[in-house]
Every structure is written in C-alpha cells, then in structure tokens.
Design an enzyme around this catalytic site. Structure first.
Site, PDB file in Angstrom:
ATOM      1  N   ARG A  13       3.685  -1.474  15.548  1.00 37.90           N
ATOM      2  CA  ARG A  13       2.602  -0.909  16.370  1.00 37.90           C
ATOM      3  C   ARG A  13       3.117  -0.244  17.649  1.00 37.90           C
ATOM      4  O   ARG A  13       2.329   0.243  18.454  1.00 37.90           O
ATOM      5  CB  ARG A  13       1.559  -1.982  16.665  1.00 37.90           C
ATOM      6  CG  ARG A  13       2.125  -3.263  17.257  1.00 37.90           C
ATOM      7  CD  ARG A  13       1.105  -4.399  17.192  1.00 37.90           C
ATOM      8  NE  ARG A  13       1.636  -5.667  17.642  1.00 37.90           N
ATOM      9  CZ  ARG A  13       2.304  -6.529  16.874  1.00 37.90           C
ATOM     10  NH1 ARG A  13       2.533  -6.249  15.626  1.00 37.90           N
ATOM     11  NH2 ARG A  13       2.734  -7.692  17.355  1.00 37.90           N
ATOM     12  N   GLU A  68      -3.324  -7.105  17.068  1.00 38.40           N
ATOM     13  CA  GLU A  68      -2.180  -7.636  16.317  1.00 38.40           C
ATOM     14  C   GLU A  68      -1.156  -8.236  17.294  1.00 38.40           C
ATOM     15  O   GLU A  68      -0.456  -9.184  16.958  1.00 38.40           O
ATOM     16  CB  GLU A  68      -1.526  -6.528  15.458  1.00 38.40           C
ATOM     17  CG  GLU A  68      -0.693  -7.076  14.310  1.00 38.40           C
ATOM     18  CD  GLU A  68      -0.183  -6.011  13.339  1.00 38.40           C
ATOM     19  OE1 GLU A  68       0.716  -5.253  13.713  1.00 38.40           O
ATOM     20  OE2 GLU A  68      -0.680  -5.952  12.194  1.00 38.40           O
ATOM     21  N   GLU A 115       0.827  -1.206   0.000  1.00 39.46           N
ATOM     22  CA  GLU A 115       0.000   0.000   0.000  1.00 39.46           C
ATOM     23  C   GLU A 115       0.866   1.263   0.000  1.00 39.46           C
ATOM     24  O   GLU A 115       0.643   2.205  -0.763  1.00 39.46           O
ATOM     25  CB  GLU A 115      -0.907   0.028   1.250  1.00 39.46           C
ATOM     26  CG  GLU A 115      -1.959  -1.049   1.301  1.00 39.46           C
ATOM     27  CD  GLU A 115      -1.486  -2.324   1.988  1.00 39.46           C
ATOM     28  OE1 GLU A 115      -0.267  -2.596   1.991  1.00 39.46           O
ATOM     29  OE2 GLU A 115      -2.345  -3.052   2.504  1.00 39.46           O
TER      30      GLU A 115
END
Ligand code: F6P
Length: 542
Positions: free
Chosen positions: A254, A339, A202
């Site tokens: 994250r 996650e 992406e």
C-alpha cells in the site's frame, strides 16, 4: 516506545476530556477567538491544512503534542527513515520514503535510482506510440498493486498522454477483465502484471487470461507486450515475462506507488512528471522528518485521529475530495489506513484496550452531498469530515474553447463554494427556532410547525478539516499522498501497533483455497464445514 494508554498524558487527556473536551463547541471557540483560523491553519509543502473547525483548543493541542512526545513519536519516525526493521512481524524495514529521495539522499539510493531510471526510460519508449505501436496499457494487479496508479491517473488526467488509454483489472471476477479485453487488439496492447509477491490469486488468474487472450488473438512477442513489476523476478520469469522492474521487501504494497508499481503512472505522465510526483512526496517527507511537532501537518492530523477515535468515539472518518479527479482517493485511503491500522494487538501481541483504525469512506463532492451528507448533518454519529479543495482547476491545458472554459471556471467556483458551505453547515447547524422562521415549499402544512422544526433542526458542532491544494499537479498530489502516509504512521505509532503488516488478509485466502475445489468438484463430503457454508456450497453447485 510507550503505548499511548500507558502515558501520564493519556490520563491527563482523559481528565481533560471529561471536564472540558467532551463539551467543546466550535461556534463558541470561533466567537471567543478571532485569530482561530490563523492559529490553526498550517502550511506543509503543497498543502494548507485548516484545522480550525476541529475540537481543538490550546490545552487539548498541548496535551496531544505531549502525548506524541511521551510515545516517542520522533524516535519512532526516525527509526523508519533510518531503515530499522519496524515491521517486526515480518522483520522488515519500511522504506517507501527511500523511493522518493533524490539520488544520494536516501538509503539504497543506487538500487532505487537504478530501477527508477530504467523504468522511466522504458516508459518513454512506450509513450512514443509511433514506434511502440502501443495504444492501450492494461495494469493487472490488486490492492497496493492497483489502487495507487488507479487513483493517480484520473487525478492527473490533465497530464496524461492523450494517445494512450489505461485500463485497470483487479477483480478475480472474470467480468472485470472480459469487459476490458473486448476493447483491445494484441498488437496495440501492453499488459503490466503488477504484483509484489507474484503469487496473488486474482492477479495470477487475470494474467493467465490475458496471455491466453493475447495468443488466441494472434498476438506475437509476449516479451514485448507483457512486463512485470514485482519483487519476485523469478516467478515473473517462470510466467514467461522477460522485462521486469523490481522493487524490494521494504516497500509495503500500500506504499508502493512510488516504486516500479508506478509504471502505469510513469507511462501516462512521462519521466519528468513522475519525478515531480516523487519530489512532492519527498518534500512532505522532509516536512514530516524535520518540522517541529506543533506545526507538523501529518503529525497534527494523526493526533486528531487519536483524539476523535479514542476520546470522542468517532468510529469513522469521511473523505470528501471536491475534485472529480480524486474520485479514487477514498478507496486508496481505505487500504492505506485500514490495512495499516486495522489492528487489535500492539507490537508485543497484547490485545489493545482501545479502538484503532476508523472506517475511512467517502465520495467526491458534490456527489456525496446528494447521497449521504444527510447523515453527516443530522445522523446520530459523530463523523469528522475531511474536505479537500483545489484552488485552481486544470482544464486550461485541455485546449478548450474560451467560452466553454469560462463556464467551467465558474463551475469550479461553484464546486469550491459547495465544499465551503458544507463544512460551514456542519459546524454552524441550524436551531429549531431558525427552522421555525422559514418554511420551504415542500414542508407539510398539516404537521405542527414545532414538530416540523425538530426535523429541520441541524445540531451543528460537527468537526471537519479542510485541506487546500493550489493545483492538482504531480508535485501537489505526491505531497498529499505522502502526508496521508505519515498521518497513518503517526496514529499507528501512538497506538503502539505494527502499521506495516496485514495478517488479517491471510485467513480468508487460506479458506478460499480449501473451498474452491469443493465448489468445483461437486459431490464431495462437506460435513466438516459449518452448516451455512456447506449449505451455500450445495446451493451454488446445484
Ligand atoms: O492481500 C492483501 C495484499 O497483500 C495487499 O497488502 C497487497 O497490496 C495486495 O494484497 C496485493 O499483493 P501483491 O502485490 O503481492 O499481488
């Protein structure tokens, strides 16, 4: 390290749950103990946690602390801080805490502060828009390279540089970047290509679009208008980016907003405020590392998560930040928690016989009240709710007219009253008898009052936690986010899982690489695919 279900305390908790825990009633607990709020209110840096509206009594509390000890939580925590390779499936240390340690106080301090100083100095040059000419900053990244800065900026809007506009492009869906580019001029725009790996589909696709757009609109000097934040400096160089701020494989995506990935935050807030954000997180790190388990807020929250998930069967937890600035916090926490802890095997690869990460979801209050709170109050599932209240608003710094300011302050009181009322209503409920005693104007006059009362009955005894912040400042927000990180660490450590890998994202990526050429090529033989995927490809191509 002992997995939670293999401890003696786990068996004791099961017995305790069967005899007492499952029948716990919050209303009785408050009626029995006038000191409950004081006993179950805990201070951590920047955050007060009211745990009193949770299914906790003294024996449960004791057993949960014993469970943490029996699972060697403290040793596991220390191993993380000391840089052990606790991310075993990637043989990596987990050292996001080193990113916020003051100079000389953490591992890799020289490297960390070298990048931090360079990044903050650069951020200041961008903020000087008279000489930089920059008015728009576009962060192109996804997941951990997007959600952190995207969450922090609205939360700290009161501190954001007024002359700069920030845009976040993440989705491979071209509508995302197209809608942003339409508002930009190359000479006024800085693109930050944020990707730990610099290979994410992406991000790479959007980065290429940005470069094509920049050049086709007469943009000059890619080196000035594109920067990268990545661990893969080489790939950024191949893309044509010269200015790169690096970080390291021991920073999980994250957990990376404290690293160079925080560059949009640094540009928005400036060096001092970014350092304050780090300082808030560091203060929480110190609390997590040093506070005794029975008063350690992230530990207690993680233990409650285990209690609700594995004993009360709560499959989700709802986050209700009563502050519009925290509108992206639930999405941020989804990645952080799901996650990290959405795993089905333990560290030894053995399938787990118990549930792990709950679904984490939510919306800012009061919006959620007019959408899904119905289910929280009267639905069939047990969903612990987390209210986040901020005592003092920050619109004072916006230079507003005093009359307007007074009205907004009143609205802040309304906001807080709503948050308190919801947690009270969840706990208190409303009996059918109480419902019979009043009659709202919209209630049917045809229906038998007893039947109607059943519809208007709230069972109550629904648990919630309230987290209280003084103000939404960089320091307070840093502490709050670090608290969540350590809470996720705590439940993951008890479950015996690796909270720091994410193999579950790989399969879809690989299959996408296979499907993309089939979708674009047309006419190829898809007989090797399952019937549904092949059929859908045919329709999409048609
Ligand atoms: O695919 C999941 C993931 O790897 C996340 O863990 C990560 O935050 C995100 O993709 C983005 O990765 P990168 O920063 O390498 O582009």
């Amino acid at each position: 390290m002992t997995r939670c279900d293999r401890t003696a305390t786990w068996a004791a908790l099961q017995g305790h749950f069967a005899t007492h825990g499952s029948r716990f009633d919050l209303r009785d607990a408050f009626a029995r103990d006038a000191g409950r709020f004081d006993a179950l209110g805990f201070e951590a840096p920047g955050v007060f946690a009211d745990l009193s509206k949770n299914y906790l009594d003294a024996p449960t509390f004791r057993l949960l602390i014993d469970l943490a000890r029996e699972c060697d939580l403290e040793a596991q925590r220390d191993a993380m801080f000391e840089g052990a390779a606790i991310n075993t499936t990637e043989d990596r240390a987990v050292l996001h805490t080193a990113l916020r340690a003051p100079r000389g106080c953490g591992l890799f301090s020289r490297e960390v502060h070298g990048v931090l100083n360079a990044m903050l100095a650069y951020a200041e040059t961008v903020r000087d828009s008279a000489s930089s000419g920059i008015r728009h900053v576009v962060n192109i990244g996804i997941g951990g390279s997007d959600l952190g800065p995207q969450m922090v900026l609205p939360a700290l809007q009161a501190f954001v540089h007024p002359g700069l506009q920030f845009h976040f492009v993440s989705n491979v869906d071209g509508h995302d970047i197209a809608s942003v580019l339409g508002r930009l001029k190359p000479a006024e725009t800085l693109f930050i290509i944020a990707s730990k790996t610099f290979t994410t589909q992406e991000t790479m696709a959007n980065a290429h679009v940005a470069r094509v757009w920049f050049e086709s609109r007469g943009g000059k000097d890619i080196a000035r208008h594109f920067v990268a934040t990545t661990t893969n400096v080489e790939a950024a160089g191949e893309f044509g980016i010269i200015r790169t701020f690096g970080f390291w494989d021991w920073v999980g995506g994250r957990y990376s907003l404290w690293s160079a990935i925080g560059l949009p935050i640094a540009i928005a807030l400036g060096a001092d405020q970014f350092r304050d954000l780090l300082a808030g997180a560091y203060a929480m790190d110190q609390h997590f590392a040093q506070a005794p388990l029975p008063s350690n807020v992230p530990v207690l929250l993680g233990l409650l998560d285990v209690w609700y998930r594995n004993f009360h069967g709560a499959a989700s937890r709802s986050i209700a930040p009563y502050h519009q600035g925290l509108k992206r916090l639930p999405a941020y926490l989804q990645q952080l928690e799901m996650e990290s802890n959405g795993k089905r095997v333990d560290r030894d690869g053995e399938a787990l016989p118990f549930a792990t990460s709950p679904v984490v979801w939510g919306e800012p209050g009061t919006n959620g009240q007019h959408a899904y709170f119905q289910m929280l109050h009267q639905g069939t599932d047990l969903i612990p709710v987390e209210f986040i209240l901020v005592r003092r608003p920050t619109f004072g710094s916006a230079g507003l007219d005093p009359v307007l300011l007074e009205q907004l302050e009143r609205q802040h009181a309304m906001l807080l009253a709503n948050g308190l009322a919801q947690s009270q209503a969840l706990m208190q409920g409303k009996t059918a008898e109480q419902a019979l005693a009043d009659s709202p104007p919209t209630a049917s006059k045809q229906l038998d009052p007893l039947t109607l009362a059943q519809h208007r009955h709230f069972p109550g005894n629904r648990p919630s936690t309230t987290l209280l912040l003084e103000r939404l400042t960089p320091h307070g927000l840093g502490a709050l986010v670090a608290m969540y990180e350590h809470r996720v660490f705590t439940s993951g450590a008890l479950w015996g899982i690796n909270s720091f890998d994410q193999w579950g994202v790989e399969l879809g990526k690989a299959l996408c690489n296979d499907l993309l050429p089939r979708l674009m090529a047309g006419g190829s033989d898809n007989a090797d695919l399952d019937g549904s995927t092949a059929g859908l490809i045919n329709r999409l191509r048609g």
